[in-house]
Design a protein around this motif. Structure first.
Motif, mmCIF file in Angstrom:
data_model
loop_
_atom_site.group_PDB
_atom_site.id
_atom_site.type_symbol
_atom_site.label_atom_id
_atom_site.label_comp_id
_atom_site.label_asym_id
_atom_site.label_seq_id
_atom_site.Cartn_x
_atom_site.Cartn_y
_atom_site.Cartn_z
ATOM 1 N N THR A 51 0.946 -1.367 -0.197
ATOM 2 C CA THR A 51 -0.413 -0.068 -0.611
ATOM 3 C C THR A 51 1.034 1.020 0.304
ATOM 4 O O THR A 51 0.814 2.592 -0.739
ATOM 5 N N THR A 52 1.844 0.784 1.002
ATOM 6 C CA THR A 52 2.981 2.141 1.018
ATOM 7 C C THR A 52 3.342 3.154 -0.493
ATOM 8 O O THR A 52 3.134 4.023 -0.636
ATOM 9 N N ASN A 283 -9.372 1.717 -2.488
ATOM 10 C CA ASN A 283 -8.888 2.321 -3.711
ATOM 11 C C ASN A 283 -7.041 1.693 -3.264
ATOM 12 O O ASN A 283 -6.095 2.625 -3.516
ATOM 13 N N SER A 284 -6.819 0.748 -2.280
ATOM 14 C CA SER A 284 -5.266 0.135 -2.404
ATOM 15 C C SER A 284 -4.957 -1.006 -2.880
ATOM 16 O O SER A 284 -6.219 -1.813 -3.840
ATOM 17 N N PRO A 285 -3.844 -1.411 -3.028
ATOM 18 C CA PRO A 285 -3.886 -2.979 -4.125
ATOM 19 C C PRO A 285 -4.782 -3.476 -3.648
ATOM 20 O O PRO A 285 -5.028 -4.269 -2.290
ATOM 21 N N PRO A 286 -4.847 -5.134 -4.508
ATOM 22 C CA PRO A 286 -5.748 -5.917 -3.847
ATOM 23 C C PRO A 286 -5.722 -6.989 -3.357
ATOM 24 O O PRO A 286 -6.890 -7.703 -2.805
ATOM 25 N N PRO A 482 -17.709 4.353 -1.449
ATOM 26 C CA PRO A 482 -17.494 4.368 0.245
ATOM 27 C C PRO A 482 -15.842 3.750 0.100
ATOM 28 O O PRO A 482 -16.583 2.552 -0.592
ATOM 29 N N GLY A 483 -15.380 4.298 0.780
ATOM 30 C CA GLY A 483 -13.920 3.764 -0.102
ATOM 31 C C GLY A 483 -12.828 3.504 1.435
ATOM 32 O O GLY A 483 -12.994 3.848 1.977
ATOM 33 N N THR A 484 -11.744 3.383 0.699
ATOM 34 C CA THR A 484 -11.009 3.136 1.836
ATOM 35 C C THR A 484 -8.941 3.213 1.088
ATOM 36 O O THR A 484 -9.011 2.171 0.653
ATOM 37 N N ILE A 485 -8.445 3.462 2.121
ATOM 38 C CA ILE A 485 -6.833 3.464 1.458
ATOM 39 C C ILE A 485 -6.664 2.532 2.268
ATOM 40 O O ILE A 485 -5.142 1.920 1.801
ATOM 41 N N GLY A 486 -7.388 1.839 3.167
ATOM 42 C CA GLY A 486 -6.879 0.397 3.833
ATOM 43 C C GLY A 486 -7.056 0.285 5.444
ATOM 44 O O GLY A 486 -7.791 1.514 6.288
ATOM 45 N N THR A 487 -7.744 -0.719 5.729
ATOM 46 C CA THR A 487 -8.006 -1.055 7.052
ATOM 47 C C THR A 487 -6.963 -0.565 8.303
ATOM 48 O O THR A 487 -5.822 -0.793 8.112
ATOM 49 N N LYS A 488 -8.038 -0.258 9.732
ATOM 50 C CA LYS A 488 -6.875 -0.641 10.154
ATOM 51 C C LYS A 488 -7.123 -0.612 11.530
ATOM 52 O O LYS A 488 -7.232 0.045 12.640
#
Lengths: 552, 196
Positions: A51-52, A283-286, A482-488
Motif C-alpha cells: 500500500t505504501t 483504493n489500495s492494492p487488491p 465508500p472507500g478506504t486506503i486501508g483498514t486499521k
C-alpha cells in the motif's frame, strides 16, 4: 517427549522473517538487519511496496528534526494532546506515546540507512490544524524523487501507483505547481521526460529507496510468496508455512516473525464481519486480503479498532483496471474545489466536502433508524461546466470534452432525474449553496474555514478558495463510493510491536506493524503520512526488538 | 508523434493475404487488447481495445476510417479516439516477397542498435503482460515467389496539454502492437492454409 517429535523440515531459515514489503515491512527488515540479524522478506505480490508504494509516500513525524528548517516549532506535549483527541478513545495512550517518542528516531534511522532526502512540507497542514496541538505544516515529510534505475534488475519489481506512477513530481513540486488548482500549468514535457527516464515519486520513491538499501545489504525480497500459517512450537512462533506457485514453503524464523501484510479491505468476508462502514470500493492494492490478520487470530491475538479504516471516498472511471481489478480512485481533492458539492439521493449536502478524506467518510455511513437505512448512500459529486473549465476531473483536463461515462444535463433537475437524486431537493440545495459561495461562507458545514480545506482549494478563487457557485450548464454528476486506503483494525501490540494474545501477554516471537495492527491513531487521521509514519515506526520497533531476541 | 513500422513475411501469395485482410472481421480480434468492434460502413468502424497506459489498463474506443482500400497492395486508415484525446493512423502494405537463396524470413526491419535494444526490452515487458504473439520459426521460403511481405505502420498521438506525457507512455506500446497484429495475421494464414 521431544525425542518422539517428528523433526520439522525447514526450506529456509532466518533470524527475522518479515511478511509484506510495504513501509512497515521494509523498515522492520532494515532495522533488524541493522541490529545484526539475518532477514528474509516475503511478498505475496510480484511487486514490492504494498500500500505504501501507491500512496503519496509522505511520512508524518511530529517533532521531526526538519521542522526547524522550515521554522515550525513542535513539542511532545502538543503532539500527544492532538493525537489523543483525534483517536477518539479508540487507541491505547501508550501506543500514541511510543509513536510520538520513537517516530523521530525512526526517521533519522531510515534517512541514514536509505539515503532518503526528506524535506518538511511547511504548507501541508495537519488534518485538523486548528485543534489544540495541531500544526499548519512541517510534520509531514516529502521523500522526493527517485531514479528507479538505481534498483537495477529490481526496477521492474517496484510497485507503482496507478494514479501517481506516471507523473514523477515531488509533493513539494505538486504543491508549488498547483497540481489540483492549476492543472494546465503542470510541466508535462518535463514529466514525460522523467517518466521515460524512469523517475518515480511519492510512495514508489519511498519504497524504492528502502528497497535499494535492503538490496545493498544483500537482502532480496522473495516475491509471489503468500504467507498461510504461523508455526507454533511450545507456545512460541518459530516459523511460517507459505505458498509459492502452488508449492509449500516452510521458513524457520529463529528470532521472530513480523506481520506487515497490510489491511483486510479486499476481503469481503472480513469487511462484512468487522467494518463499521459499508466499504465497496477500496483504493489500495487488491492483495490486502487480511492474510496477516487471519494468521494472528489463529494464534490467539487480541484485536482492536476492528470497525475502523483509513476512510477515503472513491470514484470510478469505467474500464480502468489495476492489478486486474476495477481501479477505484481515491478522491483527495476534486470535492474540495469550487463549483462542486456532494449530496445524497435526497439532493441534500451532509458534510463539509473539503474535510480530510478519513473524517469526510464517516457521515456517509450515518444510519436513520426510522427508515432503517443509510440516507447518505449512494452519494454524488455534482459539479458544473465552470468546474470543468478550470479544474481536472480525474483524467478530464480543463477544456476537454466530457466523456460519455459522465452523466450530464442542461438543468439541475434533469441531472437529478438522470442519476436518481430528488430533483427538488437538489435544486434547493444548489440555490442555498450558491448563496454561500457568493458570500464566501458555508453556513451549513464551514467548508473552506479550515487551513486544511484551503490547502486543497483554489487559491485564486475568491472570496473562498473552496466555494464556487454551480450556475454554468451543463451540470455533471459522479457517484462517490465508500472507500478506504486501508483498514486499521487488527492485532493489538505492545510498545515494542509484539502481538498481544487475548489476556494481555505478548505472543513470543510474533510482531506486527502497519495496517495489520490496531492503529495507534484509533479513529483519527492526524496528518498526511500518519498511516506510513505509524507503520514505519512500529516496523522499526518490531525489527529492532526481534533482532535482539535469543535465537530459538 | 510515436510511430512504428514492422514487417514480416507470410508464406502465401499476396492475393491470399488480401482475401483474408479485406474483411476486417477476420483480423479484428488479433488487435492487442481487442474487446469488440462494430462495423459502421464500408469505410468506418469503431474499435474497443483494452491496453496498458503506463501503470494501469484502460479501455479505449477508437473510430477507424479507411482512407485507401487498394487491394491486394495497400490499406490506409486513420484513427480517432472517442473517449481519449488520441489520434493516429496506419498502413498495411502487402506485396510479393523475393529473397536470396536460403535466406530466412526477415522478422524485424533493420534498425539502429540502440533502437533494437529498446524494442527488445519493450517486447519483453509487453509479452509479460499480454502473452506472446504466435511463435513463427524463421525458415527458408519457397523459391517460386509465392510469399508475401506484410508491412504494418502505426502511429498514435495524444493531444491536449497532457499529450507529451501520454505519448511517452504510448510510444513503448506501439511496436509490440504492430508486431502482434502482423504476426498473428501471418500465423493464422499459414496455419489455415497448411491445414488444407
Amino acid at each position: 517427549m521431544d525425542f518422539f517429535k517428528k523433526k520439522r523440515q525447514w526450506d529456509k531459515e532466518t533470524d527475522v522473517l518479515v511478511i509484506g514489503s510495504g513501509g512497515a515491512g521494509l523498515v522492520a527488515a532494515l532495522a533488524a538487519r541493522d541490529a545484526g540479524a539475518s532477514v528474509l522478506v516475503l511478498e505475496k505480490a510480484t511487486t514490492v511496496g504494498g500500500t505504501t508504494a501507491v500512496s503519496g509516500g509522505v511520512v508524518w513525524v511530529p517533532t521531526n528534526h526538519h521542522m526547524a528548517e522550515v521554522g515550525i516549532p513542535d513539542s511532545r506535549e502538543e503532539a500527544l494532546h492532538y493525537m489523543k483527541r483525534l483517536s477518539d478513545g479508540r487507541s491505547d495512550d501508550k501506543l500514541i506515546e511510543v509513536y510520538v517518542d520513537q517516530a523521530p528516531a525512526m526517521l533519522r534511522f531510515i534517512e541514514k540507512a536509505a539515503s532518503i532526502p526528506f524535506t518538511a512540507l511547511a504548507r501541508y497542514p495537519d488534518y485538523h490544524p486548528e485543534f489544540a496541538g495541531g500544526k499548519p505544516g512541517g510534520r509531514s515529510l516529502d521523500p522526493g524523487l527517485f531514479d528507479s534505475n538505481e534498483l537495477g534488475d529490481w526496477k521492474k519489481h517496484l510497485r507503482k501507483s496507478p494514479i501517481f506512477g506516471m507523473t514523477a513530481m515531488s509533493v513539494t513540486e505538486a504543491t508549488d505547481w498547483g497540481v489540483f488548482s492549476n492543472p494546465l500549468k503542470l510541466p508535462f514535457k518535463l514529466l514525460a521526460e522523467r517518466y521515460s527516464k524512469g523517475f518515480v515519486c511519492y510512495g514508489a520513491a519511498l519504497v524504492g529507496r528502502l528497497l535499494k538499501s535492503l538490496l545493498d545489504q544483500g537482502v532480496q525480497p522473495m516475491l509471489g510468496v503468500a504467507a498461510r500459517e504461523l508455526i507454533v512450537e511450545e507456545g512460541r512462533i518459530t516459523g511460517l508455512r507459505a505458498e509459492q506457485g502452488g508449492r509449500e514453503l516452510h521458513v524457520r524464523a529463529k528470532k521472530g516473525v513480523v506481520l506487515a501484510s497490510g489491511g483486510f479491505e479486499w476481503n469481503p468476508q472480513l469487511v462484512q464481519q468487522f467494518l463499521g462502514g459499508v466499504v465497496t470500493h477500496p483504493n489500495s492494492p487488491p492483495g490486502n486480503e487480511g492474510d496477516g490478520l487471519k494468521m494472528a487470530m489463529s494464534v490467539g491475538a487480541d484485536l482492536g479498532n476492528m470497525n475502523e479504516a483509513w476512510w477515503c471516498p472513491s470514484v470510478v472511471i469505467p474500464g480502468e483496471e489495476y492489478d486486474g481489478r476495477q481501479l477505484n480512485r481515491g478522491d483527495f481533492a476534486i470535492r474540495s474545489m469550487p463549483h462542486s458539492i456532494i449530496v445524497n439521493r435526497r439532493g441534500v449536502r451532509f458534510v463539509n466536502e473539503a474535510q480530510n478524506y478519513n473524517d469526510l467518510m464517516k457521515p456517509f455511513f450515518a444510519f436513520e433508524p426510522n427508515a432503517y437505512e443509510r440516507p447518505n448512500l449512494p452519494a454524488f459529486l455534482v459539479l458544473d461546466q465552470a468546474f470543468l473549465d478550470k479544474y481536472a476531473l480525474l483524467t478530464i483536463m480543463p477544456g476537454q470534452k466530457a466523456p460519455d461515462w459522465l452523466p450530464r444535463a442542461d438543468t439541475i433537475e434533469e441531472l437529478a432525474r438522470k442519476v436518481g437524486i430528488d430533483p427538488a431537493g437538489l435544486a434547493a440545495t444548489v440555490t442555498r449553496f450558491n448563496r454561500f459561495a457568493d458570500q464566501g461562507k458555508d453556513d451549513d458545514f464551514a467548508r473552506g474555514d479550515s487551513l486544511y480545506d484551503r490547502f486543497y482549494g483554489d487559491p485564486a478563487h475568491v472570496p473562498n478558495p473552496n466555494l464556487g457557485a454551480l450556475r454554468k450548464p451543463p451540470y455533471y454528476a459522479l457517484e462517490v463510493h465508500p472507500g478506504t486506503i486501508g483498514t486499521k483494525g487488527g492485532a493489538r501490540v505492545t510498545v515494542d510491536a509484539q502481538v498481544l494474545r487475548v489476556g494481555g501477554q505478548p505472543i513470543d516471537g510474533l510482531y506486527a506493524a502497519g495496517n495489520v495492527i490496531a492503529a495507534p491513531a484509533g479513529s483519527g487521521y492526524p496528518g498526511a503520512g500518519a498511516t506510513i509514519g505509524s507503520a514505519m515506526t512500529f516496523g522499526y520497533l518490531a525489527g529492532r526488538h526481534a533482532a535482539r531476541q535469543k535465537a530459538t | 508523434m510515436p510511430e512504428v513500422e514492422y514487417s514480416t513475411v507470410v508464406n502465401l501469395p499476396p492475393e491470399k493475404v488480401w482475401d483474408f485482410v479485406k474483411d476486417m472481421n477476420n483480423w479484428a480480434p488479433f488487435l492487442t487488447g481487442y474487446q469488440k468492434h462494430e462495423i459502421l460502413s464500408e469505410t468506418d468502424s469503431i474499435w474497443t481495445l483494452k491496453g496498458d497506459v503506463g501503470v494501469l489498463a484502460r479501455t479505449v474506443q477508437l473510430k477507424a476510417h479507411v482512407t485507401e482500400w487498394n487491394g491486394p497492395e495497400r490499406v490506409s486508415f486513420t484513427l480517432e479516439g472517442l473517449n481519449e484525446l488520441v489520434d493516429g493512423g496506419g498502413t498495411l502494405l502487402m506485396g510479393p516477397y523475393t529473397q536470396a537463396p536460403g535466406e530466412a524470413a526477415p522478422i524485424v526491419p533493420r534498425k539502429s542498435f540502440f533502437r533494437r535494444v529498446i524494442d527488445a526490452i519493450f517486447r519483453f515487458f509487453f509479452r509479460r503482460m499480454h502473452g506472446p504473439a504466435p511463435e513463427r520459426a524463421a525458415r527458408p521460403l519457397p523459391a517460386n515467389g509465392a510469399a508475401s511481405k506484410l508491412q504494418f505502420t502505426l502511429k498514435m498521438e495524444a493531444g491536449g496539454p497532457t499529450g507529451p506525457l501520454v505519448n511517452a507512455m504510448l510510444g513503448p506500446a506501439l511496436l509490440p502492437a504492430a508486431e502482434d497484429l502482423a504476426n498473428k495475421i501471418a500465423a493464422h494464414l499459414e496455419q489455415a492454409h497448411a491445414a488444407k
